[in-house]
Design a protein around this motif. Structure first.
Motif, PDB file in Angstrom:
ATOM      1  N   ARG A  99      -7.677  14.862  -9.224  1.00 14.73           N
ATOM      2  CA  ARG A  99      -7.198  13.640  -8.614  1.00 14.73           C
ATOM      3  C   ARG A  99      -8.305  12.718  -8.096  1.00 14.73           C
ATOM      4  N   GLN A 100      -9.451  13.315  -7.707  1.00 15.37           N
ATOM      5  CA  GLN A 100     -10.499  12.453  -7.145  1.00 15.37           C
ATOM      6  C   GLN A 100     -11.046  11.484  -8.186  1.00 15.37           C
ATOM      7  N   ILE A 101     -10.816  11.789  -9.455  1.00 18.95           N
ATOM      8  CA  ILE A 101     -11.321  10.876 -10.497  1.00 18.95           C
ATOM      9  C   ILE A 101     -10.595   9.528 -10.405  1.00 18.95           C
ATOM     10  N   SER A 102      -9.273   9.582 -10.251  1.00 20.51           N
ATOM     11  CA  SER A 102      -8.506   8.341 -10.080  1.00 20.51           C
ATOM     12  C   SER A 102      -8.985   7.591  -8.852  1.00 20.51           C
ATOM     13  N   LEU A 103      -9.234   8.350  -7.802  1.00 20.80           N
ATOM     14  CA  LEU A 103      -9.625   7.743  -6.536  1.00 20.80           C
ATOM     15  C   LEU A 103     -10.956   6.995  -6.670  1.00 20.80           C
ATOM     16  N   ILE A 104     -11.919   7.668  -7.312  1.00 21.91           N
ATOM     17  CA  ILE A 104     -13.222   7.034  -7.509  1.00 21.91           C
ATOM     18  C   ILE A 104     -13.059   5.819  -8.425  1.00 21.91           C
ATOM     19  N   CYS A 105     -12.178   5.943  -9.385  1.00 23.06           N
ATOM     20  CA  CYS A 105     -11.944   4.841 -10.311  1.00 23.06           C
ATOM     21  C   CYS A 105     -11.429   3.601  -9.576  1.00 23.06           C
ATOM     22  N   THR A 106     -10.600   3.801  -8.526  1.00 21.27           N
ATOM     23  CA  THR A 106     -10.129   2.628  -7.788  1.00 21.27           C
ATOM     24  C   THR A 106     -11.282   1.964  -7.035  1.00 21.27           C
ATOM     25  N   ILE A 107     -12.251   2.763  -6.588  1.00 20.65           N
ATOM     26  CA  ILE A 107     -13.419   2.177  -5.925  1.00 20.65           C
ATOM     27  C   ILE A 107     -14.178   1.284  -6.911  1.00 20.65           C
ATOM     28  N   GLY A 108     -14.376   1.820  -8.116  1.00 19.91           N
ATOM     29  CA  GLY A 108     -15.069   1.056  -9.150  1.00 19.91           C
ATOM     30  C   GLY A 108     -14.323  -0.215  -9.518  1.00 19.91           C
ATOM     31  N   VAL A 155       4.212   6.292  -5.021  1.00 23.13           N
ATOM     32  CA  VAL A 155       4.409   6.679  -6.422  1.00 23.13           C
ATOM     33  C   VAL A 155       3.190   7.387  -7.007  1.00 23.13           C
ATOM     34  N   VAL A 156       1.995   7.041  -6.515  1.00 31.31           N
ATOM     35  CA  VAL A 156       0.800   7.654  -7.078  1.00 31.31           C
ATOM     36  C   VAL A 156       0.454   8.945  -6.345  1.00 31.31           C
ATOM     37  N   GLY A 157       0.781   9.013  -5.061  1.00 32.21           N
ATOM     38  CA  GLY A 157       0.481  10.200  -4.274  1.00 32.21           C
ATOM     39  C   GLY A 157      -0.980  10.301  -3.888  1.00 32.21           C
ATOM     40  N   LEU A 158      -1.651   9.161  -3.796  1.00 30.28           N
ATOM     41  CA  LEU A 158      -3.094   9.161  -3.590  1.00 30.28           C
ATOM     42  C   LEU A 158      -3.484   7.836  -2.932  1.00 30.28           C
ATOM     43  N   VAL A 159      -4.465   7.868  -2.030  1.00 29.63           N
ATOM     44  CA  VAL A 159      -4.897   6.602  -1.439  1.00 29.63           C
ATOM     45  C   VAL A 159      -5.626   5.775  -2.499  1.00 29.63           C
ATOM     46  N   THR A 160      -5.596   4.459  -2.321  1.00 31.12           N
ATOM     47  CA  THR A 160      -6.273   3.580  -3.270  1.00 31.12           C
ATOM     48  C   THR A 160      -7.308   2.740  -2.521  1.00 31.12           C
ATOM     49  N   PHE A 161      -8.425   2.437  -3.192  1.00 31.68           N
ATOM     50  CA  PHE A 161      -9.462   1.639  -2.543  1.00 31.68           C
ATOM     51  C   PHE A 161      -9.630   0.283  -3.204  1.00 31.68           C
ATOM     52  N   VAL A 162      -8.647  -0.100  -4.004  1.00 27.84           N
ATOM     53  CA  VAL A 162      -8.766  -1.395  -4.670  1.00 27.84           C
ATOM     54  C   VAL A 162      -7.811  -2.413  -4.030  1.00 27.84           C
ATOM     55  N   HIS A 163      -7.010  -1.941  -3.097  1.00 29.54           N
ATOM     56  CA  HIS A 163      -5.952  -2.787  -2.545  1.00 29.54           C
ATOM     57  C   HIS A 163      -6.496  -4.075  -1.913  1.00 29.54           C
ATOM     58  N   GLY A 164      -7.556  -3.954  -1.145  1.00 30.12           N
ATOM     59  CA  GLY A 164      -8.133  -5.129  -0.492  1.00 30.12           C
ATOM     60  C   GLY A 164      -8.555  -6.184  -1.499  1.00 30.12           C
ATOM     61  N   ASP A 165      -9.074  -5.743  -2.631  1.00 33.87           N
ATOM     62  CA  ASP A 165      -9.533  -6.701  -3.630  1.00 33.87           C
ATOM     63  C   ASP A 165      -8.372  -7.322  -4.391  1.00 33.87           C
ATOM     64  N   VAL A 166      -7.268  -6.590  -4.463  1.00 38.81           N
ATOM     65  CA  VAL A 166      -6.067  -7.188  -5.039  1.00 38.81           C
ATOM     66  C   VAL A 166      -5.540  -8.284  -4.103  1.00 38.81           C
ATOM     67  N   TYR A 187       0.829  -1.202   0.000  1.00 38.93           N
ATOM     68  CA  TYR A 187       0.000   0.000   0.000  1.00 38.93           C
ATOM     69  C   TYR A 187       0.863   1.252   0.000  1.00 38.93           C
ATOM     70  N   ALA A 188       1.900   1.233   0.849  1.00 37.89           N
ATOM     71  CA  ALA A 188       2.774   2.402   0.963  1.00 37.89           C
ATOM     72  C   ALA A 188       3.521   2.665  -0.337  1.00 37.89           C
ATOM     73  N   LEU A 189       3.958   1.593  -0.996  1.00 37.45           N
ATOM     74  CA  LEU A 189       4.644   1.756  -2.289  1.00 37.45           C
ATOM     75  C   LEU A 189       3.734   2.456  -3.291  1.00 37.45           C
ATOM     76  N   ILE A 190       2.489   1.989  -3.353  1.00 35.77           N
ATOM     77  CA  ILE A 190       1.541   2.565  -4.304  1.00 35.77           C
ATOM     78  C   ILE A 190       1.219   4.010  -3.927  1.00 35.77           C
ATOM     79  N   PHE A 191       0.949   4.223  -2.645  1.00 38.67           N
ATOM     80  CA  PHE A 191       0.669   5.588  -2.200  1.00 38.67           C
ATOM     81  C   PHE A 191       1.845   6.500  -2.542  1.00 38.67           C
TER      82      PHE A 191
END
Ligand SMILES: Nc1ncnc2c1ncn2[C@@H]1O[C@H](COP(=O)(O)OP(=O)(O)OP(=O)(O)O)[C@@H](O)[C@H]1O
Ligand SMILES: [Mg+2]
Lengths: 240, 287
Positions: free
Chosen positions: B90-99, B29-40, B23-27
């Motif tokens: 940036r929130q577009i990427s964030l919402i996209c990870t939720i989807g 390089v991307v600079g943004l929290v991700t909501f798909v990590h659990g599903d990965v 999670y920290a690696l992704i955060f």
């Protein structure tokens, strides 16, 4: 005849803000050229446009050594020999001074150990203060030292052109003088310099030529010497 | 008893550490929290399941496949959620990870069915006793895998060109681009490695829990987020410590409360720490 670095009809928009309205300027090999202008005139945008790092829309062309660089990626542009020391320095805060300098070689094709060590020596020769602080973290340096580090890092891959965005920002007059002497020194070692400054007086003193940028347009261009004595420039930028 | 719970906590914490390092690696390089990590992570768990069912009980193979499948997913997540929206708010990427998370959950439900799947225990109930402390083979295996991965990752980040690029992109994107680092490629690689580690964490979780469901990602993703935040969001070492800390606190916590309170303990811890020391936790600027 074509120019060494040639920016043609460059326009930049951020949403509804027109930062550059189709400006053209050029730099010849071995010159120091300066872009001067007040806050928000579009100086930073001009350099960002050359480096292809605009976070908005950009039209126009950037030619470098007769090659069209307009759509190269930022890293490719660095590899072509254009070094950009950005506004605000952008030092890696958690790397030491020496590691920061070594990161500067990333832009080049792989250097071997001896070549890297040689470059490092050369930079330390120019900036003895960096040598003293080689193991200090970048984030803990003073403003002037950070600026020297940023310039040093920008020189680490022996670029053909060095673009400096307000190197004097926030520095004491004595340090500014030191940095400007360094810029002359860098040019004398064979690197072309494109210098952006709000400190128009100093910039025009060392520049071969200058451009005056106002609201995204170039309104005046001449030799540094002539601009320094231009009534318009004196009134607007030299504050006399 | 308390020592045994501590051991359980460390074992579970090691898995948490792995997923929050990703999670920290992704955060970073991307600079943004991700909501798909659990599903990965869930994807890694199901990869383990199919590896055991189809290819036999080869642990190393399951781990390699977990890394590969989730890592490949990292590539697509980067393409779909980040690369396309490079110049968008940036929130577009964030919402996209939720989807993307919803998509993965449903995809696995369609392919594997909605019911939970059992994972065979390949270690039996064997254990070793060290200085009076009982450590199960399962725990030993988890420690070994996590420590090996942390070691490899540390060397990678500090000694290789690609690893150093990753580190510098997570410190400062603009500066990285201006020293000639290909930031897009580096961000892709960061996503792939981060997701690959999440996949391995999923494999280990599957073995540790013994059952998996397509919905397991929600809770687990939040936990990875908690651990990473505790450790400073984009610091790999910090995330590892955060993971161990939460694992231990959970297992000591359920001695005091009940097993059903496990998640309550970790989220309570997150809230407490954010209340007491929020400024040190999200120190990194995004972008
Ligand atoms: N990322 C951005 N998003 C939106 N607007 C921007 C962005 N960057 C710059 N601008 C706007 O573009 C215009 C030109 O900005 P630029 O940074 O090029 O000016 P500058 O001449 O470098 O000014 P300064 O001397 O203050 O650094 C300004 O009006 C600024 O507000
Ligand atoms: Mg500027």
């Amino acid at each position: 005849m074509s120019h060494f670095l040639d920016v043609q009809d460059m326009a930049v928009r951020y949403g509804s803000v027109n930062a550059l309205r189709g400006i053209s300027f050029h730099v010849e090999r071995g010159e120091i050229v300066t872009l001067i202008g007040s806050n928000g005139a579009g100086k930073t945008s001009s350099l960002m446009a050359i480096s292809n790092l605009i976070q908005g829309t950009r039209t126009g062309r950037v030619m470098f050594e007769e090659e069209d660089n307009t759509h190269f990626s930022p890293s490719k542009i660095v590899k072509r020999g254009i070094s950009h020391v950005p506004e605000g320095r952008h030092i890696f805060p958690k790397l030491t001074v020496e590691e920061n300098l070594l990161m500067g070689t990333f832009g080049a094709v792989k250097y071997d150990k001896a070549k890297t060590a040689g470059l490092l020596e050369e930079i330390y020769g120019m900036f003895p203060r960096l040598r003293e602080r080689r193991n200090q973290l970048g984030g803990t340096l003073s403003g002037g030292e950070q600026q020297m580090l940023a310039i040093g890092r920008g020189l680490m891959f022996s670029p053909k052109v060095l673009m400096l965005d307000e190197p004097s920002l926030g520095l004491a007059p004595l340090v500014v003088k030191e940095i400007f002497e360094l810029i002359l020194d860098i040019r004398d070692r064979g690197t072309t310099v494109l210098l952006i400054e709000q400190n128009a007086g100093l910039a025009l003193q060392i520049a071969d030529r200058g451009y005056v940028l106002e609201n995204g347009n170039i309104t005046l261009t001449d030799t540094g010497e002539n601009l320094l004595h231009n009534d318009q420039v004196i009134k607007a930028y030299l504050g006399i | 008893m308390i020592l045994e719970q501590l051991m359980n906590g460390l074992g579970q914490g090691a898995i948490y550490a792995l997923m929050s390092i990703g999670y920290a690696l992704i955060f970073g390089v991307v600079g943004l929290v991700t909501f798909v990590h659990g599903d990965v992570i869930m994807l890694g768990a199901f990869t383990a399941y199919y590896s055991f069912v189809l290819l036999g009980g080869n642990l190393l193979l399951a781990i390699l496949l977990g890394f590969a499948v989730s890592g490949a997913m990292g590539f697509f997540i980067h393409r779909i959620c980040y690369n396309r929206f490079f110049n968008s708010p940036r929130q577009i990427s964030l919402i996209c990870t939720i989807g993307m998370g919803m998509f993965l959950r449903n995809l696995v439900q369609v392919v594997a069915g909605t019911e939970s799947k059992p994972i065979p225990n390949l270690f039996g109930s064997g254990s070793v006793t060290l200085a009076g402390l009982r450590i199960t083979y399962m725990q030993l295996f988890i420690f070994a895998v996590v420590m090996a991965l942390v070691l490899v990752l540390t060397i990678f980040l500090n000694k290789t060109r690609v690893g150093m690029s990753l580190k510098s992109v997570s410190m400062d994107k603009t500066a990285s681009a201006l020293v000639g680092i290909d930031t897009k490629r580096t961000t892709t690689v960061g996503n792939m490695i981060g997701c690959g580690l999440a996949g391995v964490a999923g494999v280990l979780l599957a073995m540790y829990y013994g059952t998996i469901t397509p919905m397991m990602g929600g809770n687990i993703g939040m936990k990875a987020f908690c651990c990473a935040v505790l450790g400073g969001a984009s610091s790999v070492g910090g995330a590892a410590v955060g993971g161990l800390l939460i694992g231990v606190c959970e297992n000591l916590g359920i001695m005091v409360f009940s097993a059903g309170m496990r998640d309550t303990v970790s989220f309570l811890l997150l809230i407490l720490i954010l209340l007491v020391k929020p400024e040190g936790l999200f120190t990194r600027r995004s972008r």
